[in-house]
Write a protein that holds these residues in place. Sequence first.
Motif, PDB file in Angstrom:
ATOM      1  N   TYR A 115      -1.455   6.994  13.877  1.00  0.00           N
ATOM      2  CA  TYR A 115      -0.475   7.418  13.605  1.00  0.00           C
ATOM      3  C   TYR A 115      -0.942   8.895  13.104  1.00  0.00           C
ATOM      4  O   TYR A 115       0.306   9.934  12.997  1.00  0.00           O
ATOM      5  CB  TYR A 115      -0.491   6.660  12.228  1.00  0.00           C
ATOM      6  CG  TYR A 115       0.347   5.092  11.755  1.00  0.00           C
ATOM      7  CD1 TYR A 115       1.465   5.143  11.938  1.00  0.00           C
ATOM      8  CD2 TYR A 115      -0.505   4.575  11.051  1.00  0.00           C
ATOM      9  CE1 TYR A 115       1.889   3.421  12.375  1.00  0.00           C
ATOM     10  CE2 TYR A 115      -0.416   3.065  11.070  1.00  0.00           C
ATOM     11  CZ  TYR A 115       0.904   3.110  11.314  1.00  0.00           C
ATOM     12  OH  TYR A 115       1.952   1.576  11.752  1.00  0.00           O
ATOM     13  N   HIS A 141      -3.819   2.192   7.214  1.00  0.00           N
ATOM     14  CA  HIS A 141      -3.193   3.200   7.677  1.00  0.00           C
ATOM     15  C   HIS A 141      -3.904   4.022   8.710  1.00  0.00           C
ATOM     16  O   HIS A 141      -3.053   4.594  10.029  1.00  0.00           O
ATOM     17  CB  HIS A 141      -2.376   3.506   7.164  1.00  0.00           C
ATOM     18  CG  HIS A 141      -1.523   3.077   6.566  1.00  0.00           C
ATOM     19  ND1 HIS A 141      -1.044   3.315   4.658  1.00  0.00           N
ATOM     20  CD2 HIS A 141      -0.819   1.633   6.611  1.00  0.00           C
ATOM     21  CE1 HIS A 141      -0.351   2.260   4.539  1.00  0.00           C
ATOM     22  NE2 HIS A 141      -0.101   0.928   5.559  1.00  0.00           N
ATOM     23  N   LYS A 182      -4.931   4.026  14.331  1.00  0.00           N
ATOM     24  CA  LYS A 182      -4.309   3.338  14.712  1.00  0.00           C
ATOM     25  C   LYS A 182      -3.003   4.355  15.492  1.00  0.00           C
ATOM     26  O   LYS A 182      -2.034   3.764  16.043  1.00  0.00           O
ATOM     27  CB  LYS A 182      -3.242   2.421  13.507  1.00  0.00           C
ATOM     28  CG  LYS A 182      -4.049   1.535  12.882  1.00  0.00           C
ATOM     29  CD  LYS A 182      -2.566   0.730  11.913  1.00  0.00           C
ATOM     30  CE  LYS A 182      -4.495  -0.366  10.942  1.00  0.00           C
ATOM     31  NZ  LYS A 182      -3.717  -1.521  11.640  1.00  0.00           N
ATOM     32  N   ARG A 227       7.233   5.593  16.047  1.00  0.00           N
ATOM     33  CA  ARG A 227       6.445   4.710  15.297  1.00  0.00           C
ATOM     34  C   ARG A 227       7.029   5.667  13.684  1.00  0.00           C
ATOM     35  O   ARG A 227       6.731   4.526  12.831  1.00  0.00           O
ATOM     36  CB  ARG A 227       5.149   3.668  14.613  1.00  0.00           C
ATOM     37  CG  ARG A 227       5.236   3.163  16.093  1.00  0.00           C
ATOM     38  CD  ARG A 227       3.475   3.379  16.233  1.00  0.00           C
ATOM     39  NE  ARG A 227       2.426   4.075  16.491  1.00  0.00           N
ATOM     40  CZ  ARG A 227       1.338   4.032  16.562  1.00  0.00           C
ATOM     41  NH1 ARG A 227       0.738   2.659  15.540  1.00  0.00           N
ATOM     42  NH2 ARG A 227       0.514   4.765  16.199  1.00  0.00           N
ATOM     43  N   LEU A 228       7.272   6.802  13.551  1.00  0.00           N
ATOM     44  CA  LEU A 228       7.043   7.451  12.116  1.00  0.00           C
ATOM     45  C   LEU A 228       8.507   8.563  12.157  1.00  0.00           C
ATOM     46  O   LEU A 228       9.306   8.249  12.098  1.00  0.00           O
ATOM     47  CB  LEU A 228       5.810   8.223  12.182  1.00  0.00           C
ATOM     48  CG  LEU A 228       4.512   7.331  12.264  1.00  0.00           C
ATOM     49  CD1 LEU A 228       3.419   9.026  12.437  1.00  0.00           C
ATOM     50  CD2 LEU A 228       3.849   6.825  11.330  1.00  0.00           C
ATOM     51  N   THR A 234       6.315   4.416   7.745  1.00  0.00           N
ATOM     52  CA  THR A 234       6.529   4.011   9.037  1.00  0.00           C
ATOM     53  C   THR A 234       8.628   3.861   9.406  1.00  0.00           C
ATOM     54  O   THR A 234       9.184   3.641   8.168  1.00  0.00           O
ATOM     55  CB  THR A 234       6.092   2.438   9.334  1.00  0.00           C
ATOM     56  OG1 THR A 234       6.496   1.754   7.743  1.00  0.00           O
ATOM     57  CG2 THR A 234       4.831   2.794   9.065  1.00  0.00           C
ATOM     58  N   ILE A 272      -4.444  10.527   6.075  1.00  0.00           N
ATOM     59  CA  ILE A 272      -3.241   9.675   5.895  1.00  0.00           C
ATOM     60  C   ILE A 272      -3.988   8.683   5.039  1.00  0.00           C
ATOM     61  O   ILE A 272      -5.230   8.767   5.328  1.00  0.00           O
ATOM     62  CB  ILE A 272      -3.535   8.600   7.565  1.00  0.00           C
ATOM     63  CG1 ILE A 272      -3.245   8.992   8.851  1.00  0.00           C
ATOM     64  CG2 ILE A 272      -3.022   7.325   7.538  1.00  0.00           C
ATOM     65  CD1 ILE A 272      -1.499   9.579   8.608  1.00  0.00           C
ATOM     66  N   GLU A 294       0.541  11.296  16.304  1.00  0.00           N
ATOM     67  CA  GLU A 294       2.282  10.819  16.410  1.00  0.00           C
ATOM     68  C   GLU A 294       2.182  11.478  15.337  1.00  0.00           C
ATOM     69  O   GLU A 294       3.259  12.454  15.485  1.00  0.00           O
ATOM     70  CB  GLU A 294       2.478   9.354  16.032  1.00  0.00           C
ATOM     71  CG  GLU A 294       3.385   8.804  16.526  1.00  0.00           C
ATOM     72  CD  GLU A 294       4.047   7.403  16.726  1.00  0.00           C
ATOM     73  OE1 GLU A 294       5.118   7.907  16.264  1.00  0.00           O
ATOM     74  OE2 GLU A 294       3.242   6.804  16.633  1.00  0.00           O
ATOM     75  N   ALA A 295       1.898  11.492  14.295  1.00  0.00           N
ATOM     76  CA  ALA A 295       2.693  12.767  13.629  1.00  0.00           C
ATOM     77  C   ALA A 295       2.184  13.900  13.715  1.00  0.00           C
ATOM     78  O   ALA A 295       3.134  14.708  13.607  1.00  0.00           O
ATOM     79  CB  ALA A 295       2.132  12.075  12.060  1.00  0.00           C
TER      80      ALA A 295
END
Length: 191
Positions: free
Chosen positions: A108, A103, A106, A13-14, A70, A98, A111-112
């Motif tokens: 993120y 945001h 979620k 997603r990133l 994103t 973040i 994932e990051a």
Amino acid sequence: MTLTTDNLFYSKRLKMTPPRSEDVQTMLQWNEDPEYLRNVDTDLAIPYSEKQLEDEGDTKNKEVYFRLRTHEEDTLIGFVVIHGIEWNNRCGQLAIGIGLAKHRNKGYGTEALNLILRYAFHEMNLDRVGLDVIAYNAKAIRSYEKVGFQLEGRARSAVYRDGKRYDRLMMGILRPEWETHNQIHTEGEQV
């Protein structure tokens, strides 16, 4: 290992991108969120000026700095950096943020973290990545543990906020640990 460049800067997603001039206005909004300011640094929660944000990521050789966006909307949601790099020791320190509350929570961050660790270990050829986090930042600690970081130590009572003392936790991950952890967590996923 098969060499691939398809996903060097991209996850599901990133994407990690260089800073853009239009990012500054979004990042100025992050400065208005005390939770963001107090989780991203142990220093005083002082908002950055427009000039400071424009210059962020300009240091050479001792850090690798990316903005997080994103895929779908190309929305700036945060930053990730490997700083304090000691090339001779093949190690560096990680920092991530973040920006807006909408945001967060979620996935993120996790994932990051996997995205920047893949970059740190497979592109920068680091052997170790460390970080420090304030003990009250339980959500960040969970994300760090999810990708394989281990608690290595603590500076007791090192952060003073709202009349209370908090420990500063030192965490780290080694390349073989991340590769093993990442393999275990991706084997069950469909590609």
